[in-house]
Design a protein around this motif. Structure first.
Motif, short mmCIF file in Angstrom:
data_model
loop_
_atom_site.label_atom_id
_atom_site.label_comp_id
_atom_site.label_asym_id
_atom_site.label_seq_id
_atom_site.Cartn_x
_atom_site.Cartn_y
_atom_site.Cartn_z
N THR A 27 6.66 2.04 -1.25
CA THR A 27 5.48 2.73 -0.75
C THR A 27 5.94 4.12 -0.34
O THR A 27 6.90 4.26 0.43
CB THR A 27 4.87 1.99 0.47
OG1 THR A 27 4.53 0.67 0.05
CG2 THR A 27 3.64 2.70 0.99
N LYS A 29 4.99 8.35 0.67
CA LYS A 29 4.07 9.38 1.16
C LYS A 29 4.87 10.67 1.07
O LYS A 29 5.60 11.04 1.99
CB LYS A 29 3.66 9.07 2.60
CG LYS A 29 2.69 10.07 3.19
CD LYS A 29 2.32 9.65 4.60
CE LYS A 29 1.38 10.65 5.24
NZ LYS A 29 1.07 10.28 6.63
N HIS A 53 3.62 2.61 -4.66
CA HIS A 53 2.38 2.48 -3.89
C HIS A 53 2.21 3.79 -3.14
O HIS A 53 3.03 4.13 -2.28
CB HIS A 53 2.48 1.29 -2.92
CG HIS A 53 2.53 -0.02 -3.62
ND1 HIS A 53 1.45 -0.86 -3.68
CD2 HIS A 53 3.51 -0.63 -4.31
CE1 HIS A 53 1.76 -1.93 -4.37
NE2 HIS A 53 3.02 -1.82 -4.77
N ASP A 55 0.90 5.80 -0.44
CA ASP A 55 0.32 5.57 0.88
C ASP A 55 -0.88 6.47 1.12
O ASP A 55 -1.82 6.08 1.81
CB ASP A 55 1.38 5.77 1.95
CG ASP A 55 1.01 5.10 3.27
OD1 ASP A 55 0.27 4.11 3.24
OD2 ASP A 55 1.48 5.56 4.32
N CYS A 75 -3.15 3.37 -2.47
CA CYS A 75 -3.30 2.58 -1.24
C CYS A 75 -4.35 3.19 -0.32
O CYS A 75 -4.03 3.79 0.71
CB CYS A 75 -1.96 2.45 -0.55
SG CYS A 75 -0.73 1.59 -1.55
N TRP A 80 -5.51 -1.58 1.90
CA TRP A 80 -4.80 -2.06 3.10
C TRP A 80 -5.58 -3.09 3.88
O TRP A 80 -5.00 -3.82 4.69
CB TRP A 80 -4.44 -0.89 4.00
CG TRP A 80 -3.35 -0.05 3.44
CD1 TRP A 80 -3.45 1.25 3.03
CD2 TRP A 80 -1.99 -0.42 3.21
NE1 TRP A 80 -2.24 1.69 2.56
CE2 TRP A 80 -1.32 0.69 2.66
CE3 TRP A 80 -1.28 -1.60 3.42
CZ2 TRP A 80 0.02 0.65 2.33
CZ3 TRP A 80 0.07 -1.62 3.08
CH2 TRP A 80 0.70 -0.52 2.54
N ARG A 94 4.19 -0.83 7.16
CA ARG A 94 3.54 0.44 6.88
C ARG A 94 3.67 1.35 8.09
O ARG A 94 3.43 0.96 9.21
CB ARG A 94 2.07 0.19 6.55
CG ARG A 94 1.36 1.46 6.20
CD ARG A 94 -0.03 1.14 5.69
NE ARG A 94 -0.70 2.37 5.37
CZ ARG A 94 -1.87 2.73 5.86
NH1 ARG A 94 -2.52 1.94 6.66
NH2 ARG A 94 -2.41 3.87 5.52
#
Length: 106
Positions: A27, A29, A53, A55, A75, A80, A94
């Motif tokens: 995940t 970002k 994934h 974020d 996501c 979520w 997360r």
């Protein structure tokens, strides 16, 4: 015969690079360039599949970095919803922070 636990016999480990298959799920970002570096780093190592994934959903990143061995998941809030119950105690969740090795330019 012993009453203790049985210890499994070690099995040979596959070391032939032509037969090894592995992938990574992450995940992220990050901006486009950092995601591209992350993907390139793992493809260069031989990853057969990379699941990213995002974020923060970003169709532009998914479109620009499309690759046959890479899959993107956007996501958003709908994704979520209900996922918190899947958290495993002691595992990063997360919002946690992790570090990754520098990419090819780093």
């Amino acid at each position: 015969m012993t009453n203790g636990p049985q210890i499994p016999v070690p099995q040979p480990v596959q070391t032939d690079p032509e037969k090894l298959r592995w992938g990574i799920v992450s995940t992220v970002k990050a901006p486009l360039r950092k995601v591209a570096e992350f993907i390139a780093f793992h493809l260069d190592l031989g990853a057969q599949r990379i699941r990213i994934h995002l974020d923060v959903p970003d169709l532009y990143i998914a479109e620009r970095l499309a690759h046959p061995r890479v899959r993107f998941t956007q996501c958003d809030d709908g994704y979520w919803q209900g996922k918190a119950s899947l958290a495993v105690p002691g595992q990063p969740t997360r919002g946690g922070k992790c570090s990754m090795p520098p990419g090819p330019t780093g």
